[in-house]
Design a protein around this motif. Structure first.
Motif, PDB file in Angstrom:
ATOM      1  N   MET A   1      -5.515  17.956   0.962  1.00 21.94           N
ATOM      2  CA  MET A   1      -5.515  16.780   2.223  1.00 21.94           C
ATOM      3  C   MET A   1      -5.751  15.665   1.506  1.00 21.94           C
ATOM      4  O   MET A   1      -6.472  15.355   0.553  1.00 21.94           O
ATOM      5  CB  MET A   1      -6.574  17.239   3.040  1.00 21.94           C
ATOM      6  CG  MET A   1      -6.695  16.563   4.243  1.00 21.94           C
ATOM      7  SD  MET A   1      -8.044  17.320   5.292  1.00 21.94           S
ATOM      8  CE  MET A   1      -7.718  16.113   6.803  1.00 21.94           C
ATOM      9  N   SER A   2      -5.173  14.571   2.270  1.00 21.75           N
ATOM     10  CA  SER A   2      -5.640  13.088   1.614  1.00 21.75           C
ATOM     11  C   SER A   2      -5.204  12.295   2.758  1.00 21.75           C
ATOM     12  O   SER A   2      -5.068  12.792   3.723  1.00 21.75           O
ATOM     13  CB  SER A   2      -4.596  12.830   0.463  1.00 21.75           C
ATOM     14  OG  SER A   2      -3.249  12.596   1.071  1.00 21.75           O
ATOM     15  N   SER A   3      -5.743  10.921   2.612  1.00 17.54           N
ATOM     16  CA  SER A   3      -5.683   9.952   3.557  1.00 17.54           C
ATOM     17  C   SER A   3      -5.013   8.975   3.320  1.00 17.54           C
ATOM     18  O   SER A   3      -5.338   8.269   1.965  1.00 17.54           O
ATOM     19  CB  SER A   3      -7.209   9.887   4.059  1.00 17.54           C
ATOM     20  OG  SER A   3      -7.271   8.668   4.841  1.00 17.54           O
ATOM     21  N   ARG A   4      -4.055   8.545   3.856  1.00 16.90           N
ATOM     22  CA  ARG A   4      -3.040   7.202   3.348  1.00 16.90           C
ATOM     23  C   ARG A   4      -3.421   5.971   4.281  1.00 16.90           C
ATOM     24  O   ARG A   4      -3.718   6.255   5.626  1.00 16.90           O
ATOM     25  CB  ARG A   4      -1.707   7.674   3.399  1.00 16.90           C
ATOM     26  CG  ARG A   4      -1.356   8.536   2.651  1.00 16.90           C
ATOM     27  CD  ARG A   4       0.103   8.789   2.404  1.00 16.90           C
ATOM     28  NE  ARG A   4       0.799   8.036   1.475  1.00 16.90           N
ATOM     29  CZ  ARG A   4       2.179   7.508   1.851  1.00 16.90           C
ATOM     30  NH1 ARG A   4       2.602   7.953   2.791  1.00 16.90           N
ATOM     31  NH2 ARG A   4       2.808   6.932   0.697  1.00 16.90           N
ATOM     32  N   ALA A   5      -3.293   4.910   3.569  1.00 10.00           N
ATOM     33  CA  ALA A   5      -3.611   3.560   4.383  1.00 10.00           C
ATOM     34  C   ALA A   5      -2.382   2.531   4.230  1.00 10.00           C
ATOM     35  O   ALA A   5      -1.936   2.687   2.978  1.00 10.00           O
ATOM     36  CB  ALA A   5      -4.886   3.042   4.195  1.00 10.00           C
ATOM     37  N   GLY A   6      -2.170   1.646   4.951  1.00  7.80           N
ATOM     38  CA  GLY A   6      -1.288   0.604   4.543  1.00  7.80           C
ATOM     39  C   GLY A   6      -2.264  -1.051   5.060  1.00  7.80           C
ATOM     40  O   GLY A   6      -3.189  -0.768   5.985  1.00  7.80           O
ATOM     41  N   ILE A   7      -1.864  -1.913   4.482  1.00  9.93           N
ATOM     42  CA  ILE A   7      -2.442  -3.296   4.781  1.00  9.93           C
ATOM     43  C   ILE A   7      -1.098  -4.302   4.961  1.00  9.93           C
ATOM     44  O   ILE A   7      -0.208  -4.377   4.493  1.00  9.93           O
ATOM     45  CB  ILE A   7      -2.914  -3.838   3.440  1.00  9.93           C
ATOM     46  CG1 ILE A   7      -4.050  -2.949   2.993  1.00  9.93           C
ATOM     47  CG2 ILE A   7      -3.444  -5.284   3.783  1.00  9.93           C
ATOM     48  CD1 ILE A   7      -4.757  -3.215   1.631  1.00  9.93           C
ATOM     49  N   VAL A   8      -1.385  -4.923   6.157  1.00 15.93           N
ATOM     50  CA  VAL A   8      -0.623  -6.078   6.701  1.00 15.93           C
ATOM     51  C   VAL A   8      -1.222  -7.079   6.712  1.00 15.93           C
ATOM     52  O   VAL A   8      -2.230  -7.691   7.478  1.00 15.93           O
ATOM     53  CB  VAL A   8      -0.235  -5.658   8.150  1.00 15.93           C
ATOM     54  CG1 VAL A   8       0.641  -6.677   8.912  1.00 15.93           C
ATOM     55  CG2 VAL A   8       0.733  -4.329   8.372  1.00 15.93           C
ATOM     56  N   VAL A   9      -0.743  -8.083   5.866  1.00 14.65           N
ATOM     57  CA  VAL A   9      -1.328  -9.368   5.867  1.00 14.65           C
ATOM     58  C   VAL A   9      -0.514 -10.475   6.340  1.00 14.65           C
ATOM     59  O   VAL A   9       1.022 -10.463   6.311  1.00 14.65           O
ATOM     60  CB  VAL A   9      -1.204  -9.938   4.106  1.00 14.65           C
ATOM     61  CG1 VAL A   9      -1.785 -11.377   4.182  1.00 14.65           C
ATOM     62  CG2 VAL A   9      -2.013  -8.794   3.109  1.00 14.65           C
ATOM     63  N   THR A  10      -0.951 -11.168   7.497  1.00 16.76           N
ATOM     64  CA  THR A  10      -0.142 -11.849   8.224  1.00 16.76           C
ATOM     65  C   THR A  10      -0.662 -13.388   7.884  1.00 16.76           C
ATOM     66  O   THR A  10      -1.736 -13.707   7.428  1.00 16.76           O
ATOM     67  CB  THR A  10      -0.647 -11.823   9.714  1.00 16.76           C
ATOM     68  OG1 THR A  10      -1.824 -12.441  10.068  1.00 16.76           O
ATOM     69  CG2 THR A  10      -0.368 -10.237  10.003  1.00 16.76           C
ATOM     70  N   GLY A  11       0.550 -14.450   8.070  1.00 22.30           N
ATOM     71  CA  GLY A  11       0.064 -15.815   8.040  1.00 22.30           C
ATOM     72  C   GLY A  11       1.136 -16.401   7.288  1.00 22.30           C
ATOM     73  O   GLY A  11       1.448 -16.018   6.169  1.00 22.30           O
TER      74      GLY A  11
END
Lengths: 424, 424
Positions: free
Chosen positions: B1-11
């Motif tokens: 099992m694992s946990s994944r993330a993403g980052i959205v940088v706006t500007g």
């Protein structure tokens, strides 16, 4: 008609923040100059599935051109070319001619290394000569060639420019990529925009927001302007992109901001406060006397080539003894008013003028924190003085928000603006 | 099992490279520490369609958590909350309580500004109190609240943490985001890793690469280690992530590097050269004398809280007259050996010891460029001296590559390491 592009930055060291990506911003600038609209920059590690997902995402967003950076090296985790080939529906082939050229480069690089297993390196670098079928090769700047890849017949996908990760190599290779017919065709729909920057110091961001809302209501043509605002180092920056036809609307916006904010609008020609201070200091001889900024004002002034023509030097007088010994500040003055006071700031500036034989001096003294605050002078209290010749000095005391780094950084910007005003 | 993330940088200012994104790398570090796998960072401008496309892309990649940064301000181009609400299938509502809290903050910020149209600002800031229905509010650090948004019932989508763009606000708000039940649930599958950093100063990057290749062949368990290396400010940083079970393999790697590189491995406990110099200076009284670094060494030493306990101050002696007048450097010495010489560096350090009553002094004098070079002393030539008490000083001359900023920055790092060695 317009032309859109996306950038895919690859590299686990960039994704995880170990190194700061310099290629995305650099390419963004180049694309904007060309009039190509940049929609997305995406960053992923050295995993083919993630790279391919990003390529597919950008294709789905309808971009005409994708530029990838990184993953062209000889090691096992460098997989960009292979992944782009698959994405474009192209097989890969060994380019014999290219392999020879890479071998020549390596021979030159390793000629002075004894005990060097050249055949092992050659084998490792063969990988770099394997390219997508039909691709245009961009000659290596280091050892890695770039490629321009178009989709296989019948596929509606963007053209992909594959560039190396080291900024020096990428930047040197970019003109060759632009010169290819494939890239020219991909960005044929570009529109040429103008871009102008207005800089303000003083007003709050919300006051600017309010004023722009007003402008939207009042100014004809406002909606044709693409305006972005940002708060940077205590300044407000308003960048506007527009087509040549919309220049009158931009002029109305600029006049509106000048009327509303007066002298706070200090730059409409793209110049920064650093540019303006450097120009204003020409013909002067300047010195700094810093306490809480600890050398940051001097470092900022000496950041520019040629600053030795107008900067004599500076003193970082962190201790009270240093204020007295090096700048001649009367210890009684510190005793009476405290080190953080306009009296001491003025004495520091005058001392710097004397000690460096300077006509211009700027001083800072304050509580950067986290310790050292008092009810009367809490953390963030900073006093400034700018002295020009014998004229009465400019003095100012502020109370700044934020942590130690914020207070030091913001104080440095205030010092620059006080210099600008005093010399204007 | 694992946990994944993403980052959205706006500007738009980040997308177009006008400001460097600091939030993506910072969040990447935090997620890695937590054992959450980071798959993608995406950057877009202030356009709702582009933001929504990126959210949908990350959801399609199966991430459990998305963190967005930026677009929470009061201006019309700040649209992140609205866009995230739409993506999560949530309506937006005005949070009256939150509006009051923001008004309080603004009242505090503007209380000392005369002629301030408070009602206009309040209206502008009302927007910041409009949040997705059912969202958890993260209290403002500046004026912008963050929110944690889960998908509406029946939607299989990631949880979204919406954070402000200014790094100071984002970093201060992160612990509150982590403390929410929603985020805890989203990252429940994470694997806990250890992360250790080894820092070296001196060896070339290729020597490290060669040594790691050797380690891969020789050391049992090497392949269980996730190693990233990077060259930062002239230092080599080796970051290793591993599960607790693989600690023996990590110890073997650390020993291998220590054997191979000896004293060049100056840190294996996470400390930086700045940490070590600060500790070593305790009980001393130090001063700086800078020419080509123009205040950067003093600024770096005073970067830390409490530095006034050991730093008396410094002199930036940019002109030769300042070297003589403030540091007592004999003009004849400059005449004979040139300002860029170890003789002058030593005289500057001794002068700083005397003038500040300091026992420790560090000096720099060099040619930062682009002008000022000569065949004998080309651009990049820098001389250093560290003096401790009456002992013979440490002297060094180097020739550094790169542009003016590189030479100044690298010189500052060398000065820090010379201080470290002299005091160890």
């Amino acid at each position: 008609m317009s032309s859109r592009a996306g950038i895919v930055v690859t590299g686990t060291e960039v994704l995880t923040g170990r190194i700061t990506d310099r290629n995305g911003p650099w390419l963004a600038d180049r694309l904007l100059e060309l009039g190509v609209e940049l929609a997305h920059i995406t960053i992923c590690g050295d995993r083919p599935d993630d790279i391919e997902a990003q390529l597919a995402f950008l294709a789905g967003q309808g971009v005409d051109l994708i530029v990838t950076t990184g993953g062209l090296g000889p090691t096992a985790d460098d997989l960009t070319v292979e992944t782009v080939a698959r994405f474009c529906g192209r097989n890969t082939v060994l380019d014999n001619d290219l392999e020879q050229r890479i071998a020549e480069i390596l021979r030159g690089l390793t000629s002075r290394m004894p005990d060097f297993d050249f055949s092992a390196v050659l084998a490792a670098n063969r990988k770099q000569a394997i390219i997508p079928e039909g691709a245009t090769v961009l000659d290596p700047v280091g050892t890695a060639p770039g490629v321009v890849v178009t989709p296989a017949a019948g596929q509606r996908k963007p053209t992909v420019v594959v560039l190396p990760g080291p900024p020096r190599e990428l930047q040197a290779m970019w003109p060759a990529a632009l010169a290819t017919d494939e890239v020219a065709a991909a960005i044929a729909g570009r529109t040429v925009y103008r871009q102008e920057t207005i800089r303000m110091f003083g007003p709050a961001e919300s006051a600017l927001a309010e004023s722009l809302r007003q402008a939207q209501q009042d100014l004809p043509g406002y909606d044709a302007l693409e305006i972005t605002t940002c708060l940077r180092r205590g300044e407000l920056e308003i960048v506007t992109r527009y087509r040549a036809d919309d220049a009158p609307a931009y002029q109305r916006l600029r006049n509106h901001l000048r009327e509303r904010f007066g002298a706070a609008v200090y730059s409409t020609d793209g110049s920064t406060v650093d540019d303006q201070v450097a120009a204003l200091l020409t013909g002067h001889w300047a010195a700094t006397a810093e306490s809480c900024t600890g050398g940051l004002v001097a470092a900022r002034l000496t950041d520019r080539p040629g600053s030795s023509d107008y900067l004599a030097g500076g003193v970082v007088s962190y201790s009270n003894a240093a204020k007295s010994e090096l700048l001649g500040v009367d210890p009684a003055l510190i005793e009476t008013h405290g080190a953080v006071s306009e009296h001491v700031a003025e004495a520091m500036a005058r001392g710097a003028q004397r000690r460096f034989g300077a006509d211009v001096a700027v001083s800072t003294t304050g509580v950067a924190g986290p310790g050292g605050g008092s009810p009367e002078k809490p953390v963030g209290t900073v006093c400034f003085c700018v002295a020009v010749g014998d004229a009465p000095p400019a003095l100012r005391t502020v109370r700044l928000p934020g942590d130690r780094a914020d207070v030091r950084d913001f104080s440095t910007t205030i010092a620059m603006h006080m210099l600008r005003r005093a010399l204007s």
